[in-house]
Motif scaffolding. Structure first.
Motif, mmCIF file in Angstrom:
data_model
loop_
_atom_site.group_PDB
_atom_site.id
_atom_site.type_symbol
_atom_site.label_atom_id
_atom_site.label_comp_id
_atom_site.label_asym_id
_atom_site.label_seq_id
_atom_site.Cartn_x
_atom_site.Cartn_y
_atom_site.Cartn_z
ATOM 1 N N ASP A 1 0.855 -1.179 0.000
ATOM 2 C CA ASP A 1 0.000 0.000 0.000
ATOM 3 C C ASP A 1 0.895 1.234 0.000
ATOM 4 O O ASP A 1 1.612 1.489 0.968
ATOM 5 C CB ASP A 1 -0.902 -0.036 1.228
ATOM 6 C CG ASP A 1 -1.903 1.108 1.262
ATOM 7 O OD1 ASP A 1 -1.895 1.951 0.341
ATOM 8 O OD2 ASP A 1 -2.699 1.150 2.214
ATOM 9 N N SER B 1 0.038 4.263 0.222
ATOM 10 C CA SER B 1 -0.455 5.332 1.088
ATOM 11 C C SER B 1 0.123 5.238 2.495
ATOM 12 O O SER B 1 -0.036 6.158 3.287
ATOM 13 C CB SER B 1 -1.989 5.274 1.169
ATOM 14 O OG SER B 1 -2.401 4.164 1.945
ATOM 15 N N GLN C 1 -0.899 3.061 4.739
ATOM 16 C CA GLN C 1 -1.932 2.560 5.643
ATOM 17 C C GLN C 1 -1.867 1.043 5.818
ATOM 18 O O GLN C 1 -2.666 0.476 6.542
ATOM 19 C CB GLN C 1 -3.316 2.960 5.132
ATOM 20 C CG GLN C 1 -3.528 4.445 5.056
ATOM 21 C CD GLN C 1 -4.886 4.791 4.479
ATOM 22 O OE1 GLN C 1 -5.868 4.109 4.742
ATOM 23 N NE2 GLN C 1 -4.939 5.849 3.684
ATOM 24 N N TRP D 1 -6.644 -1.212 -7.849
ATOM 25 C CA TRP D 1 -5.473 -0.497 -7.368
ATOM 26 C C TRP D 1 -4.623 -0.052 -8.555
ATOM 27 O O TRP D 1 -4.556 -0.737 -9.582
ATOM 28 C CB TRP D 1 -4.635 -1.408 -6.463
ATOM 29 C CG TRP D 1 -5.317 -1.748 -5.174
ATOM 30 C CD1 TRP D 1 -6.346 -2.616 -4.990
ATOM 31 C CD2 TRP D 1 -5.023 -1.212 -3.896
ATOM 32 N NE1 TRP D 1 -6.702 -2.656 -3.675
ATOM 33 C CE2 TRP D 1 -5.911 -1.811 -2.979
ATOM 34 C CE3 TRP D 1 -4.094 -0.297 -3.430
ATOM 35 C CZ2 TRP D 1 -5.891 -1.505 -1.622
ATOM 36 C CZ3 TRP D 1 -4.065 -0.007 -2.081
ATOM 37 C CH2 TRP D 1 -4.961 -0.604 -1.185
ATOM 38 N N CYS E 1 1.846 3.041 -8.242
ATOM 39 C CA CYS E 1 2.484 4.362 -8.139
ATOM 40 C C CYS E 1 3.986 4.289 -8.384
ATOM 41 O O CYS E 1 4.576 5.205 -8.940
ATOM 42 C CB CYS E 1 2.243 4.956 -6.760
ATOM 43 S SG CYS E 1 0.526 5.351 -6.439
ATOM 44 N N TYR F 1 4.215 -0.726 -5.498
ATOM 45 C CA TYR F 1 3.553 0.131 -4.516
ATOM 46 C C TYR F 1 2.341 0.752 -5.191
ATOM 47 O O TYR F 1 2.467 1.411 -6.225
ATOM 48 C CB TYR F 1 4.516 1.203 -4.007
ATOM 49 C CG TYR F 1 5.714 0.613 -3.305
ATOM 50 C CD1 TYR F 1 5.651 0.288 -1.953
ATOM 51 C CD2 TYR F 1 6.891 0.356 -3.991
ATOM 52 C CE1 TYR F 1 6.743 -0.274 -1.297
ATOM 53 C CE2 TYR F 1 7.988 -0.201 -3.344
ATOM 54 C CZ TYR F 1 7.900 -0.506 -2.009
ATOM 55 O OH TYR F 1 8.972 -1.073 -1.369
ATOM 56 N N VAL G 1 -1.970 2.392 -4.846
ATOM 57 C CA VAL G 1 -3.066 3.001 -4.079
ATOM 58 C C VAL G 1 -4.368 2.632 -4.770
ATOM 59 O O VAL G 1 -4.379 2.207 -5.929
ATOM 60 C CB VAL G 1 -2.931 4.552 -4.007
ATOM 61 C CG1 VAL G 1 -1.716 4.946 -3.208
ATOM 62 C CG2 VAL G 1 -2.913 5.178 -5.383
ATOM 63 N N GLU H 1 -7.595 7.248 -5.472
ATOM 64 C CA GLU H 1 -6.653 7.979 -4.656
ATOM 65 C C GLU H 1 -5.467 8.441 -5.497
ATOM 66 O O GLU H 1 -5.130 7.831 -6.510
ATOM 67 C CB GLU H 1 -6.126 7.107 -3.507
ATOM 68 C CG GLU H 1 -7.202 6.636 -2.563
ATOM 69 C CD GLU H 1 -6.709 5.626 -1.529
ATOM 70 O OE1 GLU H 1 -7.493 5.325 -0.637
ATOM 71 O OE2 GLU H 1 -5.561 5.143 -1.634
ATOM 72 N N CYS I 1 -1.409 9.166 -6.058
ATOM 73 C CA CYS I 1 -0.162 8.514 -5.637
ATOM 74 C C CYS I 1 0.625 9.349 -4.662
ATOM 75 O O CYS I 1 0.765 10.462 -4.637
ATOM 76 C CB CYS I 1 0.713 8.199 -6.855
ATOM 77 S SG CYS I 1 0.111 6.813 -7.824
#
Length: 143
Positions: free
Chosen positions: A100, A102, A104, A114, A117, A135, A137, A141, A143
């Protein structure tokens, strides 16, 4: 009714006993006994290696690791996570991880929702056993 219960319990105990007695050893009697005759007529186990074999053929040899297969890892940034994983595997990279982006620590349950990024390592030529981390998001959302 009581007779059926006793019979079922007896059958279950017999099955458990037979299962517990089953061998899990791979070198059991199902493996054929193989041997190779050398010129001096002494049997030699086929699973052992001859001392005269080339040490460069050994999988623990650093030279053999240096000769591992390489391939071009494509730029996967901007793709949906599932498509990026598919493209990396098509290029020959199978040690994949997704994180993730982000921070989180969410799990990517449905990879198609997803967007990648960044990736590690960057696009380019790498050994195919190199771990690739994507990686990502969620689609809605930034990046």
């Amino acid at each position: 009714m009581r007779t059926r219960t006793i019979a079922a319990a007896f059958a279950a105990s017999v099955l458990l006993t037979l299962t517990a007695c089953e061998s899990t050893d791979d070198a059991g009697s199902t493996k054929p006994d193989t041997s190779v005759q050398e010129s001096n007529d002494q049997p030699k186990d086929a699973d052992t290696t001859d001392a005269s074999t080339d040490p460069a053929d050994s999988p623990t040899d650093p030279k053999a690791d240096a000769d591992s297969e390489t391939a071009a890892l494509p730029d996967l940034v901007g793709q949906d996570l599932q498509a990026a994983q598919d493209e990396a595997q098509a290029a020959g990279f199978y040690v994949l991880d997704d994180q993730d982006a982000s921070g989180q620590n969410r799990l990517q349950v449905l990879d198609r929702n997803w967007t990648v990024c960044s990736q590690e390592p960057e696009a380019g030529t790498h050994p195919t056993d190199t771990p690739v981390t994507l990686y990502a998001v969620k689609d809605d959302e930034a990046c």
